[in-house]
Design an enzyme around this catalytic site. Structure first.
Site, short mmCIF file in Angstrom:
data_model
loop_
_atom_site.label_atom_id
_atom_site.label_comp_id
_atom_site.label_asym_id
_atom_site.label_seq_id
_atom_site.Cartn_x
_atom_site.Cartn_y
_atom_site.Cartn_z
N GLN A 43 0.83 -1.20 0.00
CA GLN A 43 0.00 0.00 0.00
C GLN A 43 0.87 1.26 0.00
O GLN A 43 0.53 2.26 -0.63
CB GLN A 43 -0.92 -0.01 1.23
CG GLN A 43 -2.03 1.04 1.20
CD GLN A 43 -3.07 0.78 0.11
OE1 GLN A 43 -3.26 -0.37 -0.29
NE2 GLN A 43 -3.71 1.83 -0.37
N ALA A 80 -6.15 4.65 -0.12
CA ALA A 80 -5.88 4.74 1.32
C ALA A 80 -4.41 5.03 1.55
O ALA A 80 -3.55 4.56 0.80
CB ALA A 80 -6.25 3.44 1.99
N SER A 109 -5.59 1.09 4.95
CA SER A 109 -6.36 0.47 3.87
C SER A 109 -7.24 -0.66 4.38
O SER A 109 -6.82 -1.49 5.19
CB SER A 109 -5.42 -0.07 2.80
OG SER A 109 -6.16 -0.83 1.85
N HIS A 143 -7.93 -3.06 2.63
CA HIS A 143 -7.31 -4.27 2.08
C HIS A 143 -6.30 -4.89 3.04
O HIS A 143 -6.02 -6.08 2.96
CB HIS A 143 -6.63 -3.96 0.74
CG HIS A 143 -7.60 -3.80 -0.39
ND1 HIS A 143 -8.07 -4.86 -1.12
CD2 HIS A 143 -8.22 -2.70 -0.88
CE1 HIS A 143 -8.92 -4.41 -2.04
NE2 HIS A 143 -9.03 -3.10 -1.92
N ASP A 171 -11.35 -6.74 -4.36
CA ASP A 171 -11.73 -5.84 -5.44
C ASP A 171 -12.01 -6.73 -6.64
O ASP A 171 -11.14 -7.51 -7.05
CB ASP A 171 -10.58 -4.89 -5.81
CG ASP A 171 -10.46 -3.72 -4.87
OD1 ASP A 171 -11.37 -3.51 -4.04
OD2 ASP A 171 -9.44 -3.01 -4.96
N GLU A 227 -17.29 2.93 -4.44
CA GLU A 227 -16.47 1.92 -5.13
C GLU A 227 -17.30 0.65 -5.29
O GLU A 227 -17.37 -0.17 -4.37
CB GLU A 227 -15.19 1.62 -4.34
CG GLU A 227 -14.20 2.77 -4.34
CD GLU A 227 -12.83 2.38 -3.77
OE1 GLU A 227 -12.65 1.21 -3.38
OE2 GLU A 227 -11.96 3.26 -3.72
N HIS A 273 -15.45 -2.89 -4.63
CA HIS A 273 -14.74 -3.18 -3.38
C HIS A 273 -15.70 -3.79 -2.35
O HIS A 273 -16.60 -3.12 -1.84
CB HIS A 273 -14.14 -1.86 -2.86
CG HIS A 273 -13.35 -1.97 -1.59
ND1 HIS A 273 -12.00 -1.66 -1.52
CD2 HIS A 273 -13.71 -2.34 -0.34
CE1 HIS A 273 -11.57 -1.83 -0.27
NE2 HIS A 273 -12.60 -2.23 0.46
ZN LIG Z 1 -10.48 -1.98 -2.91
#
Ligand SMILES: [Zn+2]
Length: 289
Positions: free
Chosen positions: A170, A202, A207, A209, A216, A259, A262
């Site tokens: 990230q 992010a 994040s 994630h 995603d 999003e 996501h």
């Molecule tokens: Zn995402």
């Protein structure tokens, strides 16, 4: 004499009145008033239902072959886990994951709740054959069940673009976006570029994630809304414990633009409540600041 006569008449009248009251009182006690629906002595208004007819089933027909078959001793029905929803595939072996009540799957990662550079989720599992998906084991199992469901429904466009991303990844991603924005806007300071990047990416350590609970889908753009996968996820994602993490119109709460691609695992119970109430994870947890 005149007065005496009046007294006698009054005496008789009072006597008659008392007698009448006594008679009325006796009548009232003997025939208590009944109102429909009141009192335990009221008769039921409905008539008794006729005895239910016993349907003839195949089991009730005795054939010579069947007489030799020994029937199981217990006739109690097999106890199955509660299945509130209908699935096209057999998800029974996945329900323990989909229905997890472990609150660690409700972990919040956003701008004001950073996971930090050291956070690595427990039980990361790589799923093969699903487009390089790495998630915490429970989320991976729930995803596998969901993926099989989508395939069983004939959906060929299910592709995962990204799942678990560690802090370093990230960090690189964020700095790459900063460089791109600086190139796009010559003269911008790092802060000005970061203000733009913050709307779609992010900062490292914050994040969703990094939780290991997020996927995603492909494509990572508004084009995803035109896919069957998106439609399936919108209608059924919560049945597998997944929520749309950054919904439309919730940017002021999540800090992110809408999003559609996501999706985040939280477990079916929480996902169902969020889906039905139309709320985000922040709102569900009461952590909107
Ligand atoms: Zn995402």
């Amino acid at each position: 004499m005149e007065y005496r006569g009046n007294y006698a008449v009054r005496f008789i009248l009072i006597g008659l009145c008392l007698a009448a009251i006594a008679v009325l009182a006796v009548m009232l006690f003997r025939t208590p008033s009944k109102r429909p629906g009141e009192g335990s002595a009221a008769a039921p208004e409905t008539t008794a239902a006729p005895p239910a007819t016993v349907p003839e089933t195949a089991e009730s027909v005795t054939t010579p072959e069947e007489t030799t078959v020994q029937k199981p001793e217990s006739t109690a029905p097999v106890t199955e886990p509660p299945r509130q929803y209908e699935y096209a595939t057999d998800v029974s072996r996945y329900l323990e994951f989909i229905d997890t009540d472990d609150r660690s799957y409700l972990i919040l990662a956003n701008r004001s709740h950073a996971l930090g550079s050291k956070y690595v989720p427990e039980g990361l599992t790589k799923l093969n054959g699903y487009g390089n998906v790495t998630l915490r084991h429970t989320a991976a199992m729930a995803f596998e069940a969901m993926y099989k469901e989508m395939k069983a429904l004939g959906m060929a466009d299910v592709v995962v673009s990204s799942s678990y991303r560690d802090y370093n990844y990230q960090n690189k991603l964020y700095n790459r976006y900063i460089k791109e924005e600086l190139a796009r806007h010559p003269g911008y300071t790092w802060e000005q570029a970061a203000a733009i990047v913050d709307t779609y990416s992010a900062r490292p350590g914050t994040s969703d994630h990094q939780t290991g609970l997020t996927v995603d889908f492909y494509p990572v753009s508004s084009r995803f809304e035109k896919t069957k996968t998106f439609r399936f996820m919108t209608e059924n994602g919560y049945k597998f414990g997944f929520i749309l993490r950054f919904p439309e119109g919730k940017t002021d709460i999540t800090g992110y633009m809408y999003e559609s691609w996501h999706w985040r695992f939280v477990g079916r119970k929480a996902a169902t409540e969020m889906y039905e109430r139309g709320i985000t994870l922040e709102e569900y947890l009461g952590m909107t600041e």
